[in-house]
Design a protein around this motif. Structure first.
Motif, PDB file in Angstrom:
ATOM      1  N   ALA A  12       0.835  -1.203   0.000  1.00 32.81           N
ATOM      2  CA  ALA A  12       0.000   0.000   0.000  1.00 32.81           C
ATOM      3  C   ALA A  12       0.876   1.263   0.000  1.00 32.81           C
ATOM      4  N   ALA A  13       1.960   1.217   0.772  1.00 33.13           N
ATOM      5  CA  ALA A  13       2.891   2.360   0.805  1.00 33.13           C
ATOM      6  C   ALA A  13       3.570   2.543  -0.553  1.00 33.13           C
ATOM      7  N   ILE A  14       3.960   1.436  -1.176  1.00 27.54           N
ATOM      8  CA  ILE A  14       4.594   1.492  -2.500  1.00 27.54           C
ATOM      9  C   ILE A  14       3.618   2.042  -3.532  1.00 27.54           C
ATOM     10  N   GLY A  15       2.372   1.564  -3.500  1.00 34.23           N
ATOM     11  CA  GLY A  15       1.359   2.043  -4.432  1.00 34.23           C
ATOM     12  C   GLY A  15       1.094   3.526  -4.275  1.00 34.23           C
ATOM     13  N   THR A  16       1.039   3.985  -3.027  1.00 32.43           N
ATOM     14  CA  THR A  16       0.840   5.406  -2.767  1.00 32.43           C
ATOM     15  C   THR A  16       1.994   6.227  -3.324  1.00 32.43           C
ATOM     16  N   GLY A  17       3.225   5.740  -3.097  1.00 35.27           N
ATOM     17  CA  GLY A  17       4.392   6.450  -3.607  1.00 35.27           C
ATOM     18  C   GLY A  17       4.444   6.501  -5.118  1.00 35.27           C
ATOM     19  N   PRO A  73      -7.662  11.464  -2.071  1.00 35.63           N
ATOM     20  CA  PRO A  73      -7.191  12.242  -0.909  1.00 35.63           C
ATOM     21  C   PRO A  73      -5.820  12.889  -1.119  1.00 35.63           C
ATOM     22  N   LEU A  74      -4.888  12.156  -1.745  1.00 36.12           N
ATOM     23  CA  LEU A  74      -3.558  12.716  -1.990  1.00 36.12           C
ATOM     24  C   LEU A  74      -3.617  13.851  -3.004  1.00 36.12           C
ATOM     25  N   LYS A  75      -4.452  13.681  -4.008  1.00 40.40           N
ATOM     26  CA  LYS A  75      -4.611  14.733  -5.012  1.00 40.40           C
ATOM     27  C   LYS A  75      -5.107  16.013  -4.356  1.00 40.40           C
ATOM     28  N   LEU A  76      -6.086  15.893  -3.459  1.00 42.41           N
ATOM     29  CA  LEU A  76      -6.616  17.060  -2.749  1.00 42.41           C
ATOM     30  C   LEU A  76      -5.585  17.645  -1.784  1.00 42.41           C
ATOM     31  N   ALA A  77      -4.877  16.753  -1.078  1.00 44.72           N
ATOM     32  CA  ALA A  77      -3.868  17.221  -0.116  1.00 44.72           C
ATOM     33  C   ALA A  77      -2.747  17.975  -0.824  1.00 44.72           C
ATOM     34  N   PRO A  82       0.085  21.495  -0.067  1.00 51.75           N
ATOM     35  CA  PRO A  82       1.238  20.791  -0.643  1.00 51.75           C
ATOM     36  C   PRO A  82       2.435  20.688   0.289  1.00 51.75           C
ATOM     37  N   LEU A  83       2.762  21.768   0.991  1.00 50.08           N
ATOM     38  CA  LEU A  83       3.962  21.735   1.835  1.00 50.08           C
ATOM     39  C   LEU A  83       3.866  20.699   2.948  1.00 50.08           C
ATOM     40  N   PRO A  84       2.790  20.674   3.755  1.00 49.98           N
ATOM     41  CA  PRO A  84       2.694  19.634   4.790  1.00 49.98           C
ATOM     42  C   PRO A  84       2.740  18.221   4.214  1.00 49.98           C
ATOM     43  N   THR A  85       2.053  18.004   3.090  1.00 53.41           N
ATOM     44  CA  THR A  85       2.017  16.679   2.477  1.00 53.41           C
ATOM     45  C   THR A  85       3.400  16.263   1.991  1.00 53.41           C
ATOM     46  N   VAL A  86       4.073  17.192   1.305  1.00 59.11           N
ATOM     47  CA  VAL A  86       5.407  16.908   0.774  1.00 59.11           C
ATOM     48  C   VAL A  86       6.395  16.646   1.902  1.00 59.11           C
ATOM     49  N   LEU A  87       6.333  17.452   2.960  1.00 52.54           N
ATOM     50  CA  LEU A  87       7.284  17.279   4.066  1.00 52.54           C
ATOM     51  C   LEU A  87       7.051  15.977   4.822  1.00 52.54           C
ATOM     52  N   LEU A  88       5.832  15.464   4.807  1.00 55.12           N
ATOM     53  CA  LEU A  88       5.583  14.156   5.409  1.00 55.12           C
ATOM     54  C   LEU A  88       6.386  13.088   4.675  1.00 55.12           C
ATOM     55  N   PHE A  89       6.359  13.130   3.347  1.00 59.66           N
ATOM     56  CA  PHE A  89       7.105  12.145   2.554  1.00 59.66           C
ATOM     57  C   PHE A  89       8.612  12.384   2.647  1.00 59.66           C
ATOM     58  N   VAL A  90       9.016  13.636   2.745  1.00 58.27           N
ATOM     59  CA  VAL A  90      10.438  13.932   2.963  1.00 58.27           C
ATOM     60  C   VAL A  90      10.887  13.325   4.293  1.00 58.27           C
ATOM     61  N   GLY A  91      10.032  13.432   5.297  1.00 57.71           N
ATOM     62  CA  GLY A  91      10.341  12.839   6.593  1.00 57.71           C
ATOM     63  C   GLY A  91      10.526  11.330   6.501  1.00 57.71           C
ATOM     64  N   PHE A  92       9.653  10.661   5.730  1.00 54.46           N
ATOM     65  CA  PHE A  92       9.800   9.217   5.528  1.00 54.46           C
ATOM     66  C   PHE A  92      11.174   8.888   4.948  1.00 54.46           C
TER      67      PHE A  92
END
Length: 289
Positions: A12-17, A73-77, A82-92
């Motif tokens: 699921a994580a891979i698909g999301t990415g 949901p990701l499209k809307l986020a 964009p910044l909070p969403t992007v920084l979450l993935f940067v954190g990962f």
């Protein structure tokens, strides 16, 4: 059942990415500590079909569910925050670096490895600055040669899925196929089903052929040149951090104090979650040994 659930969540994580420009499905697999096993399972389908399918099925199922559940949901986020969403993935990504660096350091480092880190990092970031190649027509009036081109685009996208740090969605954006492909998916339910199905089948065939081919290449590199390949993968993962930050347009969502605070919290949360997953994976590996 526990292993199935774990692999399902990894999938699921891979698909999301995979659907986020700038994020690589291969990078997510590295972060989740299943990359090597994933490559081996793909390349062993013929020789060890039962065990390979047992490993790959929950990942594939998770990836399909991940794409289906998180796409809107990701499209809307990404559109409105964009910044909070992007920084979450940067954190990962940042949280996984200590473990990836540690694995590479165990194999030692030579001068050529530094070059590989810089080269792969530069490639990952450099892709972001390639201008798009224009609009793509995937309508029912598309010429016959465009089906061949679509197959080749699928081949290229598959390379990005297997090689950590290279985003398949990013390459589709650059080539002008990102939006047309997703529009075609929508038309499966709202428009010309047969043509949309054929288009997606040709694209999917390219992905499948390329996926197994590149997986074989990556397995060979990991077996014959493991040290250099590990350092090259590290460069791809490090390059993913500026790549994802560069990719998105933040103009539609002006920054404010609450959004910046949320972004920082999500960055820290992403780091912590990724680091903890790496820690659990390392602990599980030691227990298996």
């Amino acid at each position: 059942m526990k292993d199935f659930l774990k692999l399902f969540l990894c999938g699921a994580a891979i698909g999301t990415g995979m659907i986020i420009p700038g994020v690589s499905g291969g990078t997510i697999a590295v972060i989740m500590r299943i990359y090597d096993k994933l490559i081996n399972a793909i390349t062993s389908l013929k020789s060890d079909f039962k065990n390979s399918v047992k490993f790959l099925f929950p990942i594939l199922l998770g990836a399909i569910v991940g794409i289906g559940v998180t796409f809107i949901p990701l499209k809307l986020a990404l559109e409105y925050a964009p910044l909070p969403t992007v920084l979450l993935f940067v954190g990962f990504m940042l949280g996984s670096l200590p473990d990836i660096i540690g694995e590479a350091k165990q194999l030692g480092i030579k001068g050529v490895d530094w070059f590989l880190v810089i080269a792969t990092l530069s490639i990952t970031v450099g892709i972001c600055f390639i201008p798009g190649l224009g609009s793509v027509d995937l309508s029912a009036t598309m010429a016959w040669w465009q089906y061949i081109l679509l197959f080749l685009v699928g081949l290229l996208a598959s390379c990005a899925l297997v090689i950590p740090g290279i985003s398949g969605s990013m390459l589709l954006l650059i080539l002008g196929y990102y939006q047309p492909i997703f529009n075609t998916i929508t038309l499966l339910f709202t428009g010309d089903f047969l043509h949309s199905f054929i288009v997606l089948a040709v694209f999917g065939l390219g992905i499948i052929v390329g996926f197994f081919t590149v997986a074989k290449i990556m397995q060979y590199l990991l077996n014959k040149f493991e040290r250099a390949t590990r350092w090259a993968i590290l460069g791809f993962v490090i390059g993913s951090v500026p790549a994802i930050l560069i990719t998105f347009d933040y103009a539609n969502s002006p920054l404010n104090i609450p959004q910046i605070i949320v972004a920082i919290v999500l960055l820290i949360l992403g780091c912590a979650v990724s680091y903890y997953i790496s820690y659990l994976g390392k602990k599980r590996t030691k227990l298996d040994e």
